[in-house]
Design a protein around this motif. Structure first.
Motif, PDB file in Angstrom:
ATOM      1  N   GLY A 163      14.902  60.250   2.491  1.00 20.75           N
ATOM      2  CA  GLY A 163      15.774  59.833   1.404  1.00 20.75           C
ATOM      3  C   GLY A 163      15.955  60.910   0.359  1.00 20.75           C
ATOM      4  O   GLY A 163      15.897  60.646  -0.842  1.00 20.75           O
ATOM      5  N   VAL A 168      21.828  64.821   3.604  1.00 26.06           N
ATOM      6  CA  VAL A 168      23.228  64.516   3.876  1.00 26.06           C
ATOM      7  C   VAL A 168      23.794  65.505   4.890  1.00 26.06           C
ATOM      8  O   VAL A 168      24.759  65.209   5.608  1.00 26.06           O
ATOM      9  CB  VAL A 168      24.058  64.530   2.573  1.00 26.06           C
ATOM     10  CG1 VAL A 168      24.295  65.946   2.088  1.00 26.06           C
ATOM     11  CG2 VAL A 168      25.371  63.795   2.753  1.00 26.06           C
ATOM     12  N   ARG A 171      23.504  63.941   8.103  1.00 20.78           N
ATOM     13  CA  ARG A 171      24.271  62.702   8.233  1.00 20.78           C
ATOM     14  C   ARG A 171      25.766  62.966   8.371  1.00 20.78           C
ATOM     15  O   ARG A 171      26.529  62.034   8.583  1.00 20.78           O
ATOM     16  CB  ARG A 171      24.041  61.818   7.004  1.00 20.78           C
ATOM     17  CG  ARG A 171      22.589  61.478   6.745  1.00 20.78           C
ATOM     18  CD  ARG A 171      22.459  60.971   5.316  1.00 20.78           C
ATOM     19  NE  ARG A 171      21.072  60.949   4.898  1.00 20.78           N
ATOM     20  CZ  ARG A 171      20.358  59.849   4.689  1.00 20.78           C
ATOM     21  NH1 ARG A 171      20.908  58.693   4.887  1.00 20.78           N
ATOM     22  NH2 ARG A 171      19.123  59.923   4.299  1.00 20.78           N
ATOM     23  N   SER A 327      32.680  54.088   5.641  1.00 20.80           N
ATOM     24  CA  SER A 327      31.818  55.188   5.210  1.00 20.80           C
ATOM     25  C   SER A 327      31.672  56.182   6.341  1.00 20.80           C
ATOM     26  O   SER A 327      31.176  55.843   7.415  1.00 20.80           O
ATOM     27  CB  SER A 327      30.439  54.670   4.795  1.00 20.80           C
ATOM     28  OG  SER A 327      29.601  55.744   4.449  1.00 20.80           O
ATOM     29  N   TYR A 329      29.756  58.758   6.215  1.00 23.42           N
ATOM     30  CA  TYR A 329      28.396  59.283   6.186  1.00 23.42           C
ATOM     31  C   TYR A 329      27.428  58.113   6.308  1.00 23.42           C
ATOM     32  O   TYR A 329      27.751  56.972   5.974  1.00 23.42           O
ATOM     33  CB  TYR A 329      28.131  60.065   4.892  1.00 23.42           C
ATOM     34  CG  TYR A 329      28.355  59.245   3.646  1.00 23.42           C
ATOM     35  CD1 TYR A 329      29.613  59.190   3.055  1.00 23.42           C
ATOM     36  CD2 TYR A 329      27.327  58.496   3.080  1.00 23.42           C
ATOM     37  CE1 TYR A 329      29.838  58.415   1.936  1.00 23.42           C
ATOM     38  CE2 TYR A 329      27.550  57.717   1.960  1.00 23.42           C
ATOM     39  CZ  TYR A 329      28.807  57.682   1.391  1.00 23.42           C
ATOM     40  OH  TYR A 329      29.044  56.906   0.285  1.00 23.42           O
ATOM     41  N   TYR A 331      24.284  56.302   4.998  1.00 26.08           N
ATOM     42  CA  TYR A 331      23.466  56.230   3.794  1.00 26.08           C
ATOM     43  C   TYR A 331      22.448  55.102   3.944  1.00 26.08           C
ATOM     44  O   TYR A 331      22.553  54.243   4.827  1.00 26.08           O
ATOM     45  CB  TYR A 331      24.348  55.989   2.566  1.00 26.08           C
ATOM     46  CG  TYR A 331      25.111  54.693   2.606  1.00 26.08           C
ATOM     47  CD1 TYR A 331      24.579  53.532   2.053  1.00 26.08           C
ATOM     48  CD2 TYR A 331      26.357  54.613   3.225  1.00 26.08           C
ATOM     49  CE1 TYR A 331      25.267  52.332   2.115  1.00 26.08           C
ATOM     50  CE2 TYR A 331      27.052  53.411   3.278  1.00 26.08           C
ATOM     51  CZ  TYR A 331      26.505  52.277   2.722  1.00 26.08           C
ATOM     52  OH  TYR A 331      27.180  51.094   2.790  1.00 26.08           O
ATOM     53  N   THR A 334      23.210  51.147   4.808  1.00 23.99           N
ATOM     54  CA  THR A 334      24.403  50.895   5.612  1.00 23.99           C
ATOM     55  C   THR A 334      24.057  49.951   6.763  1.00 23.99           C
ATOM     56  O   THR A 334      22.889  49.803   7.122  1.00 23.99           O
ATOM     57  CB  THR A 334      24.984  52.210   6.158  1.00 23.99           C
ATOM     58  OG1 THR A 334      26.262  51.955   6.743  1.00 23.99           O
ATOM     59  CG2 THR A 334      24.076  52.814   7.219  1.00 23.99           C
ATOM     60  N   MET A 401      24.794  61.087  -1.997  1.00 25.59           N
ATOM     61  CA  MET A 401      24.920  59.973  -1.060  1.00 25.59           C
ATOM     62  C   MET A 401      23.734  59.896  -0.103  1.00 25.59           C
ATOM     63  O   MET A 401      23.505  58.866   0.531  1.00 25.59           O
ATOM     64  CB  MET A 401      26.212  60.123  -0.246  1.00 25.59           C
ATOM     65  CG  MET A 401      27.469  60.186  -1.096  1.00 25.59           C
ATOM     66  SD  MET A 401      28.925  60.552  -0.084  1.00 25.59           S
ATOM     67  CE  MET A 401      30.190  60.742  -1.341  1.00 25.59           C
ATOM     68  N   GLY A 402      22.986  60.995   0.021  1.00 24.53           N
ATOM     69  CA  GLY A 402      21.839  60.986   0.918  1.00 24.53           C
ATOM     70  C   GLY A 402      20.576  60.455   0.280  1.00 24.53           C
ATOM     71  O   GLY A 402      19.563  60.280   0.959  1.00 24.53           O
ATOM     72  N   HIS A 403      20.606  60.193  -1.027  1.00 26.83           N
ATOM     73  CA  HIS A 403      19.405  59.725  -1.724  1.00 26.83           C
ATOM     74  C   HIS A 403      19.096  58.280  -1.360  1.00 26.83           C
ATOM     75  O   HIS A 403      19.993  57.469  -1.135  1.00 26.83           O
ATOM     76  CB  HIS A 403      19.593  59.865  -3.237  1.00 26.83           C
ATOM     77  CG  HIS A 403      18.299  59.858  -3.986  1.00 26.83           C
ATOM     78  ND1 HIS A 403      17.646  58.689  -4.331  1.00 26.83           N
ATOM     79  CD2 HIS A 403      17.526  60.874  -4.447  1.00 26.83           C
ATOM     80  CE1 HIS A 403      16.531  58.987  -4.966  1.00 26.83           C
ATOM     81  NE2 HIS A 403      16.439  60.310  -5.060  1.00 26.83           N
ATOM     82  N   TYR A 406      20.796  55.532  -3.393  1.00 21.36           N
ATOM     83  CA  TYR A 406      22.257  55.526  -3.481  1.00 21.36           C
ATOM     84  C   TYR A 406      22.817  54.129  -3.170  1.00 21.36           C
ATOM     85  O   TYR A 406      22.367  53.457  -2.246  1.00 21.36           O
ATOM     86  CB  TYR A 406      22.856  56.547  -2.505  1.00 21.36           C
ATOM     87  CG  TYR A 406      24.366  56.518  -2.446  1.00 21.36           C
ATOM     88  CD1 TYR A 406      25.124  57.059  -3.467  1.00 21.36           C
ATOM     89  CD2 TYR A 406      25.027  55.920  -1.374  1.00 21.36           C
ATOM     90  CE1 TYR A 406      26.518  57.024  -3.428  1.00 21.36           C
ATOM     91  CE2 TYR A 406      26.414  55.880  -1.321  1.00 21.36           C
ATOM     92  CZ  TYR A 406      27.147  56.434  -2.351  1.00 21.36           C
ATOM     93  OH  TYR A 406      28.518  56.393  -2.305  1.00 21.36           O
ATOM     94  N   TYR A 408      26.370  52.117  -2.292  1.00 23.34           N
ATOM     95  CA  TYR A 408      27.698  52.418  -1.738  1.00 23.34           C
ATOM     96  C   TYR A 408      28.785  52.303  -2.795  1.00 23.34           C
ATOM     97  O   TYR A 408      28.847  51.352  -3.571  1.00 23.34           O
ATOM     98  CB  TYR A 408      28.018  51.461  -0.586  1.00 23.34           C
ATOM     99  CG  TYR A 408      29.424  51.627  -0.047  1.00 23.34           C
ATOM    100  CD1 TYR A 408      29.743  52.682   0.800  1.00 23.34           C
ATOM    101  CD2 TYR A 408      30.433  50.727  -0.400  1.00 23.34           C
ATOM    102  CE1 TYR A 408      31.030  52.838   1.292  1.00 23.34           C
ATOM    103  CE2 TYR A 408      31.718  50.877   0.100  1.00 23.34           C
ATOM    104  CZ  TYR A 408      32.015  51.935   0.950  1.00 23.34           C
ATOM    105  OH  TYR A 408      33.290  52.093   1.423  1.00 23.34           O
TER     106      TYR A 408
END
Length: 566
Positions: A163, A168, A171, A327, A329, A331, A334, A401-403, A406, A408
């Motif tokens: 996380g 990202v 991803r 989306s 990516y 995350y 999701t 967005m990779g945290h 995050y 959406y």
């Protein structure tokens, strides 16, 4: 059954249990539910237990069915033909002339071609290194998806360690497929404009046939193998999910792949899901001559029309993402339905992916029209600055967005879906343009290294074989992992060696031989004598446009090499 044969079902807890063969799936379901109910009676925790019948396996060797028997016979026949062709090739080396038909399947001949680093005339060198970079990034992205199918005894710690904003990069699988569309459009445009400028005849029918002979044999061989042979090679708790279920889908829908329309039918019912990119590229390849002819015949109007199409495609990606809550990516938080909706509504829909392909057409036009362009030092600096901003924006922009925390946001997702592919491809377009015009530095020289010729020839086979190898290992996994760090899991040497060997086998047994046959069946027309060099803006006649897509200068290293996708 929720689709999970190619994307891990993160929200489910999966168990693999060994029971006597006399037990039915209902017996197992009842026993597990009862056990869990007793264990959690005082905690308030409840479980919904489901045992899917198609996931059950019994050690009961069955004779091969008719289709499997014929599939095995086919592969044995191809191998025998290759051996006989190799024997003929070796025994007639000293003769003044060999029969090219008899050496088409020669392992010696095809291996020499595969590992040759000699460049063909008119080759665009930097393309090979850029393809290699994106192919490696794509393999890592695909591997990171496959690894989430595996069981881990510290899954929570693994999720927390992943996380971080930098993840990202892993991803962004969709980002790494765009350069292949860019270069497909560029090489098609570059070769066709070259022919038009030299007033060479253009035969589109031959080029469509040529493309099919290039991409269909390896694809058909892989479909046959994954449908009827691979399911017999192993077993395991997830074998029927990632191998058996996928083979069942291929038995029903294999014909869609060979017609290159499978990208329109949804990922959940798609045979060889990672080949959706092949459908997109083939469909765009089919209409590319129209775009190129308009640009050649009416340069200003054609340029305006193509830029308008790029704008419409970008706006459509933005709008579709907002409206359908998509989306591009992956995350934290999701769900699999959103991933499949994204794939179905946007990722596999050619008009939404056409922007970078059209950028490639424009790049090919610029390489022809401005060949030998003189750039000032200021222009070079500004170009490199803009290219650097583009690549950093496409990679670092979506880092939050990779945290793990995050949440959406459809606007974030839409901006990423609409503009990240353009920024990413602009960076590589600049590298190709300056290196092709003789402006080199350490980066362009690295991408132009001759050794990348081999990776380009293998790229299509690597693209095809990576998922079967990944999921073969997922399906037969019988023990848990302990997650130490991302690099230790991703860099599975045995897996990468298996992909390389499978790719070499697919290339020398199916790809290269049919390219040899293609050259014998489709003769290239001789170039007419040209009294003067035609300017890049000279209109072509309608009769000239009845013809090609790929220059004879670009055999295996051209619009038809794909590693992608997802």
């Amino acid at each position: 059954m929720r689709p999970g044969h190619r994307v891990p079902r993160y929200s489910l807890v999966n168990w693999g249990i060994c029971v006597p063969s006399g037990c039915t799936h209902r017996d197992v379901e009842y026993s597990v539910a009862e056990y869990l109910r007793n264990q959690t009676a005082a905690t308030g925790i409840t479980f919904n237990v489901r045992v899917e019948p198609q996931m059950c396996q019994v050690r009961d060797p069955q004779p091969w069915d008719r289709n499997t028997t014929w599939a095995v016979r086919f592969f044995v026949l191809v191998l025998c033909v290759a051996i006989l062709s190799t024997v003929y090739d070796r025994s007639t080396k000293t003769q003044p002339k060999q029969n090219d038909w008899c050496t088409a399947f020669s392992l010696d001949k095809n291996l020499r071609w595969l590992f040759s680093t000699r460049s063909s005339p008119g080759d665009i060198q930097a393309v090979h290194g850029i393809r290699f970079l994106n192919a490696v990034m794509l393999i890592f992205s695909h591997k990171s998806m496959a690894m989430f199918f595996n069981p881990y005894n510290n899954r929570t710690a693994m999720s927390e360690s992943l996380g971080q904003p930098w993840t990202v990069i892993g991803r962004a699988a969709s980002l790494y497929t765009d350069p292949f569309l860019l270069f497909s459009g560029m090489l098609t445009s570059y070769s066709l404009f070259g022919r038009l400028m030299k007033q060479q005849p253009i035969r589109l029918k031959n080029e469509y046939i040529s493309r099919l002979m290039r991409i269909v044999p390896p694809l058909a061989a892989l479909i046959l193998f994954c449908t009827y042979v691979l399911p017999l090679w192993g077993s395991g708790p997830q074998w029927n999910l990632v191998v058996g279920h996928h083979a069942d889908i291929c038995k029903q829908h294999w014909w869609r792949n060979l017609l290159f329309i499978h990208n329109y039918f949804g990922f959940s019912e798609m045979c060889l899901t990672h080949t959706h990119h092949l459908g997109i590229d083939t469909e765009l390849f089919a209409v590319a001559p129209l775009f190129i002819f308009v640009l050649w015949r009416w340069p200003r109007r054609g340029l305006f029309a193509l830029l308008l199409l790029c704008t419409v495609g970008t706006a459509a990606r933005y709008y579709t993402t907002i409206v359908n809550q998509l989306s591009n990516y992956i995350y934290f938080g999701t769900n699999i339905q959103r991933l499949f909706r994204t794939a179905d509504y946007m990722y596999s829909f050619p008009p939404h992916r056409s922007t970078v392909y059209i950028m490639g057409i424009l790049l090919g036009y610029a390489l022809r029209k401005y060949q030998g362009a003189q750039l000032s030092r200021l222009q070079l600096r500004l170009g490199w600055l803009a290219a650097t901003v583009c690549v950093l924006a496409s990679l670092l922009g979506p880092a939050p967005m990779g945290h793990i925390s995050y949440v959406y946001n459809s606007t974030h997702a839409a901006i990423y879906a609409a503009f990240a592919p353009i920024a990413w491809c602009l960076f590589f377009s600049w590298i190709v343009f300056v290196s092709h015009n003789g402006y080199t530095n350490k980066l362009t020289r690295l991408f132009s290294w001759r050794g990348f010729q081999v990776s380009t020839k293998l790229s299509y086979a690597i693209y095809l074989t990576q998922f079967p190898v990944f999921f073969f290992n997922v399906g037969r996994r019988r023990h848990i992992h302990h997650y130490y760090n991302f690099i230790s899991i991703i860099l599975d040497t045995n897996e990468f060696i298996s992909i390389f060997l499978a790719s070499v086998a697919l290339t020398v047994l199916f790809d290269a031989p049919f390219q040899n046959l293609k050259k014998l069946l489709i003769k290239r027309p001789a170039s007419p004598a040209i009294k003067s060099k035609a300017p890049a803006t000279t209109p072509s006649t309608a009769s000239q446009l009845t013809d090609t897509l790929k220059s004879p200068e670009q055999p295996p290293t051209d619009p038809h090499s794909h590693p992608h996708a997802d």
